[in-house]
Design an enzyme around this catalytic site. Structure first.
Site, PDB file in Angstrom:
ATOM      1  N   ASP A 299      33.684  47.887  39.921  1.00 15.27           N
ATOM      2  CA  ASP A 299      33.142  49.232  40.226  1.00 15.27           C
ATOM      3  C   ASP A 299      33.997  49.426  38.748  1.00 15.27           C
ATOM      4  O   ASP A 299      33.882  49.857  37.324  1.00 15.27           O
ATOM      5  CB  ASP A 299      33.019  49.995  41.038  1.00 15.27           C
ATOM      6  CG  ASP A 299      33.814  49.574  41.973  1.00 15.27           C
ATOM      7  OD1 ASP A 299      35.204  49.209  41.389  1.00 15.27           O
ATOM      8  OD2 ASP A 299      33.093  49.569  43.481  1.00 15.27           O
TER       9      ASP A 299
ATOM     10  N   ASP B 285      31.876  45.527  52.567  1.00 14.22           N
ATOM     11  CA  ASP B 285      32.448  46.689  53.951  1.00 14.22           C
ATOM     12  C   ASP B 285      32.373  47.898  54.111  1.00 14.22           C
ATOM     13  O   ASP B 285      32.561  48.231  52.727  1.00 14.22           O
ATOM     14  CB  ASP B 285      33.448  46.104  54.956  1.00 14.22           C
ATOM     15  CG  ASP B 285      34.775  46.539  54.331  1.00 14.22           C
ATOM     16  OD1 ASP B 285      35.343  46.633  55.036  1.00 14.22           O
ATOM     17  OD2 ASP B 285      34.912  45.956  52.922  1.00 14.22           O
TER      18      ASP B 285
ATOM     19  N   GLU C 108      35.423  37.752  41.892  1.00 14.94           N
ATOM     20  CA  GLU C 108      35.318  38.937  42.478  1.00 14.94           C
ATOM     21  C   GLU C 108      33.951  39.365  43.801  1.00 14.94           C
ATOM     22  O   GLU C 108      33.037  39.216  42.677  1.00 14.94           O
ATOM     23  CB  GLU C 108      36.265  40.578  41.792  1.00 14.94           C
ATOM     24  CG  GLU C 108      35.619  41.213  41.961  1.00 14.94           C
ATOM     25  CD  GLU C 108      37.391  41.314  43.250  1.00 14.94           C
ATOM     26  OE1 GLU C 108      36.790  41.192  44.363  1.00 14.94           O
ATOM     27  OE2 GLU C 108      38.171  42.847  42.406  1.00 14.94           O
TER      28      GLU C 108
ATOM     29  N   GLY D  82      36.495  40.503  50.431  1.00 14.42           N
ATOM     30  CA  GLY D  82      34.748  40.774  50.338  1.00 14.42           C
ATOM     31  C   GLY D  82      34.533  39.676  49.272  1.00 14.42           C
ATOM     32  O   GLY D  82      33.556  39.419  49.618  1.00 14.42           O
TER      33      GLY D  82
ATOM     34  N   LYS E 182      29.157  47.076  37.987  1.00 13.87           N
ATOM     35  CA  LYS E 182      28.508  48.967  38.393  1.00 13.87           C
ATOM     36  C   LYS E 182      29.221  49.207  37.217  1.00 13.87           C
ATOM     37  O   LYS E 182      30.537  49.491  36.850  1.00 13.87           O
ATOM     38  CB  LYS E 182      29.416  49.132  38.999  1.00 13.87           C
ATOM     39  CG  LYS E 182      29.116  49.007  40.460  1.00 13.87           C
ATOM     40  CD  LYS E 182      29.575  50.337  41.794  1.00 13.87           C
ATOM     41  CE  LYS E 182      28.888  49.326  42.933  1.00 13.87           C
ATOM     42  NZ  LYS E 182      29.168  50.683  44.328  1.00 13.87           N
TER      43      LYS E 182
END
Length: 185
Positions: free
Chosen positions: A107, A163, A103, A48, A135
């Site tokens: 989350d 994704d 990163e 990611g 988050k």
């Protein structure tokens, strides 16, 4: 409103690329200031973070900057599995080095907690965590988040390296699952 479909799910535009680009530029300026004289090693967490890493590292001007990669995974579909797997290992000597983990999103914090433990055992000088998206309401592990470009609500998003079952990473904008409210800070 701009929408996309990935597999069986519809997503709508949450943040345009220009907003994300601006936030990453501000983050790069902070890192350049705060890491002066450190000769940092940036550790990009794949898959990611590849877009975030590329966008950020081009703006890092700290002399002696190095970059390397590690691949870990904790997601299946739209949910975190709660279990972290190391898929591509990391074998660089980091003893006494300043490490900056890059990163895509923090989350739950499970992946980052795993990575912090893995790296701490190798005795770096210090570890800094920098993420494109954070988050805070989803965080279940107590981990340091030293830098973040943008804060998001606890919604499932795709694009900009993130994704849904391998689709959507290439999108420059950020999209939210269409059945969720569009909240971000």
């Amino acid at each position: 409103m701009k929408k996309i479909k990935l597999h069986d799910k519809e997503f709508r535009l949450l943040l345009e690329a220009s907003v994300i680009d601006s936030a990453i530029q501000e983050l790069a300026q902070k890192l350049n200031r705060d890491l002066e004289g450190e000769k940092p090693l940036f550790l990009s967490v794949l898959n990611g973070s590849f877009m975030f890493t590329s966008d950020l590292i081009k703006q890092i001007t700290v002399p002696g900057t190095e970059i390397c990669f590690i691949k870990i995974a904790s997601y299946a579909g739209t949910c975190s599995t709660g279990k972290v797997r190391e898929l591509i290992g990391f074998n660089k000597n980091i003893e006494g080095r300043t490490i900056v983990i890059l990163e895509d999103m923090i989350d739950s914090g499970n992946s980052m907690a795993y990575l912090l433990d893995l790296l701490a055992a190798r005795h770096p000088k210090k570890i800094v965590v920098a993420t494109m998206f954070y988050k805070p309401k989803a965080l279940v592990c107590k981990i340091p988040v030293d830098y973040y470009a943008l804060s998001l609500e606890n919604d499932f998003v795709v694009g900009r390296g993130l994704d849904y079952d391998d689709l959507g990473r290439n999108l420059p904008d950020l999209y939210i699952l269409d059945d969720q409210p569009a909240n971000h800070a």
